[in-house]
Design an enzyme around this catalytic site. Structure first.
Site, short mmCIF file in Angstrom:
data_model
loop_
_atom_site.label_atom_id
_atom_site.label_comp_id
_atom_site.label_asym_id
_atom_site.label_seq_id
_atom_site.Cartn_x
_atom_site.Cartn_y
_atom_site.Cartn_z
N ARG A 1 45.39 46.63 47.07
CA ARG A 1 44.77 46.85 45.76
C ARG A 1 43.29 47.12 45.98
O ARG A 1 42.78 46.98 47.09
CB ARG A 1 45.00 45.65 44.84
N GLY A 2 42.61 47.51 44.90
CA GLY A 2 41.21 47.93 45.04
C GLY A 2 41.19 49.43 45.23
O GLY A 2 41.99 49.99 46.00
N ALA A 3 40.27 50.08 44.52
CA ALA A 3 40.30 51.54 44.45
C ALA A 3 40.25 52.24 45.82
O ALA A 3 41.13 53.07 46.13
CB ALA A 3 39.17 52.02 43.54
N ARG B 1 49.64 54.02 40.43
CA ARG B 1 48.58 53.37 39.63
C ARG B 1 47.64 54.47 39.11
O ARG B 1 47.10 55.24 39.90
CB ARG B 1 47.81 52.33 40.46
N GLN C 1 42.20 38.00 41.00
CA GLN C 1 41.57 38.59 42.19
C GLN C 1 40.30 37.84 42.59
O GLN C 1 39.83 37.98 43.71
CB GLN C 1 41.24 40.07 41.95
N ASP D 1 36.67 51.42 39.52
CA ASP D 1 37.92 52.14 39.79
C ASP D 1 37.82 53.63 39.45
O ASP D 1 38.51 54.46 40.04
CB ASP D 1 39.08 51.50 39.03
N ASN E 1 36.49 49.46 35.31
CA ASN E 1 36.68 48.42 36.34
C ASN E 1 37.59 47.34 35.75
O ASN E 1 38.01 47.43 34.59
CB ASN E 1 35.33 47.84 36.79
N LYS E 2 37.88 46.35 36.55
CA LYS E 2 38.82 45.30 36.15
C LYS E 2 38.49 44.77 34.76
O LYS E 2 37.33 44.52 34.43
CB LYS E 2 38.76 44.17 37.19
O1 MRU Z 1 43.81 45.92 39.90
P1 MRU Z 1 42.96 45.92 41.14
O2 MRU Z 1 42.88 44.58 41.80
O3 MRU Z 1 43.33 47.03 42.09
O4 MRU Z 1 41.52 46.25 40.59
C1 MRU Z 1 40.46 46.33 41.48
C2 MRU Z 1 39.16 46.39 40.81
O5 MRU Z 1 39.03 46.49 39.61
C3 MRU Z 1 37.99 46.39 41.72
O6 MRU Z 1 36.90 45.74 41.13
C4 MRU Z 1 37.63 47.86 41.99
O7 MRU Z 1 38.75 48.56 42.48
C5 MRU Z 1 36.58 48.00 42.94
S1 MRU Z 1 37.24 47.78 44.56
C6 MRU Z 1 36.09 48.06 45.70
#
Ligand code: MRU
Length: 349
Positions: free
Chosen positions: A48-50, A85, A195, A235, A245-246
């Protein structure tokens, strides 16, 4: 300069990922040998994470091309991976990059070329994140007053686990710690997937002082003057600087503005989508009701709500550009609040 841990490694041409659904309780690796396994790892949030889902998507496409490399097979694998996603643009960006690289090649050469492109993308991601870290460190230094620690707040996990190394929001914090600065991080839990626990785990591994808080405690801490700056990842960032973002990031930005605390977004250019004019055109992923109704922990799962209730579970929100003081990229800092946008920054880079 110390090296960075990474949530993926390639050994003898095989991709291994750290399964983030097992963290922070268990460190478990999973082998990714097919495009379907890559898609599953992304959708189930084993990765996970962009930036990281972009990298794993690129490897997934390379794995698909090892099996069948004609144009139709490529398009089908690309669509399958892209559908996992929708919000983080790094995924479609990485898939497009690999496709662009291999389409002019004969079929027999495509699998190998795609794999090499995925490897290159990872190297570039780590370099970009280190550069982001250096720009963030310069900002953190402006907050440091003699004899007093710097208190930063972050949301979700934008550390090395969310990228191929260093992280985005956490990269500058790692560098500040390595430079001997006294930094402390407020880590918000980040319901429903928690997270924040991954961030706490990362910071503990690095020996960086941190405190876990419930998401709803963030505003109080800012009001009490216990936060010097908020730094988050992203993201997808629109051309005007609006940032997905999250979910929960927007509320932190509002509270930061009310308390006159700097709000920073740290992200590589692979997260900026100039095709989105503003945040209104960024797709927001809706995830399963179960994420809210079931708590997952070390001892298994606990149902906290019966399934008959209506549940709404958006995974991201949009922070408008005017609430963002600094957008920190590998090429420098864009002052969104002052009216700068990524478009003007890129042309000047
Ligand atoms: O749903 P996730 O855990 O993939 O979401 C991740 C985030 O929102 C992070 O803050 C974002 O991707 C930045 S990662 C360097």
């Amino acid at each position: 300069m110390h090296d960075t841990p990474s949530p993926l490694r390639v050994e003898h041409d095989v991709l291994h990922i750290l399964d983030q659904t097992a963290l922070p309780f268990e460190r478990r690796e999973v082998k990714i040998e097919t495009a379907r396994q890559a898609a599953h790892a992304i959708a189930s949030m084993q990765v996970r994470g962009a930036p990281l889902i972009g990298a794993v998507g690129a490897f997934g496409l390379a794995l698909a091309l090892r099996e069948a490399a004609n144009d139709d097979a490529l398009a089908a694998a690309r669509d399958m991976l892209a559908a996992t996603r929708p919000t983080a643009v790094n995924l479609s960006w990485a898939l497009a990059r690999v496709a662009r690289r291999v389409l002019p090649l004969p079929e027999a050469a495509r699998g190998e070329a795609a794999w090499r492109e995925a490897m290159a993308l990872c190297d570039e991601d780590r370099a970009a994140n280190l550069a982001i870290g250096r720009h963030t460190l310069a900002l953190i230094r402006t907050l440091a007053q003699a004899g007093r620690r710097v208190d930063l707040m972050t949301h979700c996990n934008a550390g090395w686990l969310a990228t191929t190394g260093w992280g985005t929001a956490l990269a500058g914090i790692y560098l500040a710690h390595q430079a001997g600065m006294d930094v402390h991080v407020w880590v918000s839990e980040t319901r429903p997937r928690n997270q924040g626990l991954l961030t706490a785990w990362e910071l503990a591994e690095a020996g960086i002082a941190h405190t876990l808080i419930a998401d709803n405690a963030a505003g109080l801490l800012m009001q009490q003057g216990r936060v010097d700056a908020v730094v988050i990842g992203a993201d997808r960032i629109a051309a005007n600087g609006d940032t997905a973002n999250k979910v929960g990031s927007y509320l932190k930005a509002l509270a930061a503005r009310e308390s006159q605390i700097p709000f920073w977004v740290a992200a590589p250019w692979s997260t900026i989508d100039l095709a989105c004019a503003n945040g209104g055109s960024i797709p927001i992923e809706l995830r399963a009701d179960e994420e809210l109704c079931i708590l997952r922990g070390m001892d298994g799962m606990v149902r906290q709500l019966q399934p008959e209730h209506d549940v709404h579970n958006p995974a991201f929100d949009i922070t408008p550009a005017h609430l963002i003081d600094a957008l920190i990229t590998e090429t420098g800092v864009v002052r969104c609040r002052a009216g700068e946008t990524p478009v003007t920054d890129r042309s000047g880079a």
